[in-house]
Design a protein around this motif. Structure first.
Motif, PDB file in Angstrom:
ATOM      1  N   LYS A 164      62.831 -10.616 -24.844  1.00  0.00           N
ATOM      2  CA  LYS A 164      63.500 -11.054 -23.618  1.00  0.00           C
ATOM      3  C   LYS A 164      62.938 -10.234 -22.462  1.00  0.00           C
ATOM      4  CE  LYS A 164      67.900 -11.626 -24.294  1.00  0.00           C
ATOM      5  NZ  LYS A 164      69.369 -11.474 -24.318  1.00  0.00           N
ATOM      6  N   ALA A 165      62.521 -10.925 -21.391  1.00  0.00           N
ATOM      7  CA  ALA A 165      61.963 -10.214 -20.245  1.00  0.00           C
ATOM      8  C   ALA A 165      62.311 -10.956 -18.959  1.00  0.00           C
ATOM      9  CB  ALA A 165      60.440 -10.104 -20.371  1.00  0.00           C
ATOM     10  N   VAL A 166      62.385 -10.199 -17.863  1.00  0.00           N
ATOM     11  CA  VAL A 166      62.573 -10.771 -16.529  1.00  0.00           C
ATOM     12  C   VAL A 166      61.482 -10.189 -15.641  1.00  0.00           C
ATOM     13  CG1 VAL A 166      64.072 -10.909 -14.498  1.00  0.00           C
ATOM     14  CG2 VAL A 166      65.063 -11.077 -16.794  1.00  0.00           C
ATOM     15  N   ARG A 167      60.816 -11.050 -14.899  1.00  0.00           N
ATOM     16  CA  ARG A 167      59.793 -10.621 -13.961  1.00  0.00           C
ATOM     17  C   ARG A 167      60.178 -11.109 -12.565  1.00  0.00           C
ATOM     18  NH1 ARG A 167      59.087  -7.772 -17.472  1.00  0.00           N
ATOM     19  NH2 ARG A 167      57.187  -7.313 -18.621  1.00  0.00           N
ATOM     20  N   ILE A 168      60.129 -10.194 -11.604  1.00  0.00           N
ATOM     21  CA  ILE A 168      60.485 -10.479 -10.221  1.00  0.00           C
ATOM     22  C   ILE A 168      59.193 -10.604  -9.415  1.00  0.00           C
ATOM     23  CG2 ILE A 168      61.787  -9.685  -8.209  1.00  0.00           C
ATOM     24  CD1 ILE A 168      63.523 -10.121 -10.753  1.00  0.00           C
ATOM     25  N   ALA A 169      59.105 -11.658  -8.602  1.00  0.00           N
ATOM     26  CA  ALA A 169      57.885 -11.887  -7.827  1.00  0.00           C
ATOM     27  C   ALA A 169      58.217 -12.425  -6.444  1.00  0.00           C
ATOM     28  CB  ALA A 169      56.983 -12.895  -8.555  1.00  0.00           C
ATOM     29  N   ILE A 170      57.334 -12.131  -5.511  1.00  0.00           N
ATOM     30  CA  ILE A 170      57.357 -12.797  -4.208  1.00  0.00           C
ATOM     31  C   ILE A 170      56.423 -13.989  -4.354  1.00  0.00           C
ATOM     32  CG2 ILE A 170      56.780 -12.648  -1.765  1.00  0.00           C
ATOM     33  CD1 ILE A 170      57.294  -9.607  -1.954  1.00  0.00           C
ATOM     34  N   GLU A 171      56.971 -15.184  -4.256  1.00  0.00           N
ATOM     35  CA  GLU A 171      56.163 -16.392  -4.425  1.00  0.00           C
ATOM     36  C   GLU A 171      55.425 -16.753  -3.142  1.00  0.00           C
ATOM     37  OE1 GLU A 171      55.446 -18.362  -7.119  1.00  0.00           O
ATOM     38  OE2 GLU A 171      56.314 -16.685  -8.197  1.00  0.00           O
ATOM     39  N   THR A 172      56.141 -16.764  -2.036  1.00  0.00           N
ATOM     40  CA  THR A 172      55.507 -17.061  -0.746  1.00  0.00           C
ATOM     41  C   THR A 172      56.232 -16.288   0.353  1.00  0.00           C
ATOM     42  OG1 THR A 172      56.916 -18.970  -0.237  1.00  0.00           O
ATOM     43  CG2 THR A 172      54.873 -19.428  -1.427  1.00  0.00           C
ATOM     44  N   ALA A 173      55.564 -16.149   1.461  1.00  0.00           N
ATOM     45  CA  ALA A 173      56.171 -15.581   2.671  1.00  0.00           C
ATOM     46  C   ALA A 173      55.938 -16.601   3.788  1.00  0.00           C
ATOM     47  CB  ALA A 173      55.551 -14.230   2.999  1.00  0.00           C
ATOM     48  N   PRO A 174      56.735 -17.687   3.791  1.00  0.00           N
ATOM     49  CA  PRO A 174      56.457 -18.791   4.707  1.00  0.00           C
ATOM     50  C   PRO A 174      56.810 -18.545   6.169  1.00  0.00           C
ATOM     51  CG  PRO A 174      58.438 -19.245   3.471  1.00  0.00           C
ATOM     52  CD  PRO A 174      57.872 -17.954   2.941  1.00  0.00           C
ATOM     53  N   GLY A 175      57.539 -17.492   6.475  1.00  0.00           N
ATOM     54  CA  GLY A 175      57.918 -17.292   7.870  1.00  0.00           C
ATOM     55  C   GLY A 175      57.863 -15.839   8.284  1.00  0.00           C
ATOM     56  N   LEU A 176      57.212 -15.567   9.414  1.00  0.00           N
ATOM     57  CA  LEU A 176      57.163 -14.220   9.969  1.00  0.00           C
ATOM     58  C   LEU A 176      57.451 -14.332  11.455  1.00  0.00           C
ATOM     59  CD1 LEU A 176      56.503 -11.172   9.782  1.00  0.00           C
ATOM     60  CD2 LEU A 176      54.140 -11.774  10.288  1.00  0.00           C
ATOM     61  N   THR A 177      58.392 -13.497  11.934  1.00  0.00           N
ATOM     62  CA  THR A 177      58.698 -13.472  13.361  1.00  0.00           C
ATOM     63  C   THR A 177      58.729 -12.027  13.831  1.00  0.00           C
ATOM     64  OG1 THR A 177      61.079 -13.441  12.935  1.00  0.00           O
ATOM     65  CG2 THR A 177      60.072 -15.590  13.293  1.00  0.00           C
TER      66      THR A 177
END
Length: 148
Positions: A44-57
């Motif tokens: 059993k494993a969980v992996r955390i990821a940033i998939e996209t960064a669609p907005g920057l202000t």
């Protein structure tokens, strides 16, 4: 800013999921088949990821805000008479319950709007044939940082 967010969220989940999952870590994104099989050494494993960064202000005060699409991938194999699909659903349900309005004990992450939380069964015949159940839970997370 992005590394700090990924680290904070990953560590928070490692603490919160310790009773259910001992293998929680960050991940750069998509998985290879070989990588999935290696991860199942712990069942059993969980992996955390940033998939996209669609907005920057950037505000007038120089505060940078990035809107991120975050994901927690739940990967389970059969173990001790527990079906991998039921085991994965147990972790998915727990994660979904932890996400609404969460800031992961930081001041720079904004609370999660529950409307942005989704869960997806990533089942495929090929993954199932390898003895794996896989789910993805995603949410939008805004991170803020005072610019230089």
């Amino acid at each position: 800013m992005l590394n700090d967010a990924l680290t904070a969220i990953t560590h928070w989940f490692a603490d919160q999921l310790a009773v259910l999952v001992s293998d929680v870590d960050s991940h750069p994104g998509r998985f290879t088949k070989a990588e999935l099989e290696r991860m199942l050494l712990s069942n059993k494993a969980v992996r955390i990821a940033i998939e996209t960064a669609p907005g920057l202000t950037i505000t007038g005060q120089g505060i940078h805000q990035a809107r991120l699409l975050m994901a927690a991938y739940i990967i389970c194999g059969d173990s001790s008479g527990v079906d991998r699909h039921k085991s994965a659903l147990e972790v998915v349900e727990h994660i979904i319950g932890l996400l609404p309005y969460n800031r992961f004990d930081t001041t720079y992450l904004r609370s999660i709007d529950p409307k942005t939380i989704t869960a997806e069964n990533l089942y495929s015949g090929e993954i199932d044939n390898r003895g794996i159940a896989m789910w993805g839970v995603s949410w939008e997370q805004t991170v803020t940082h005072q610019g230089n």
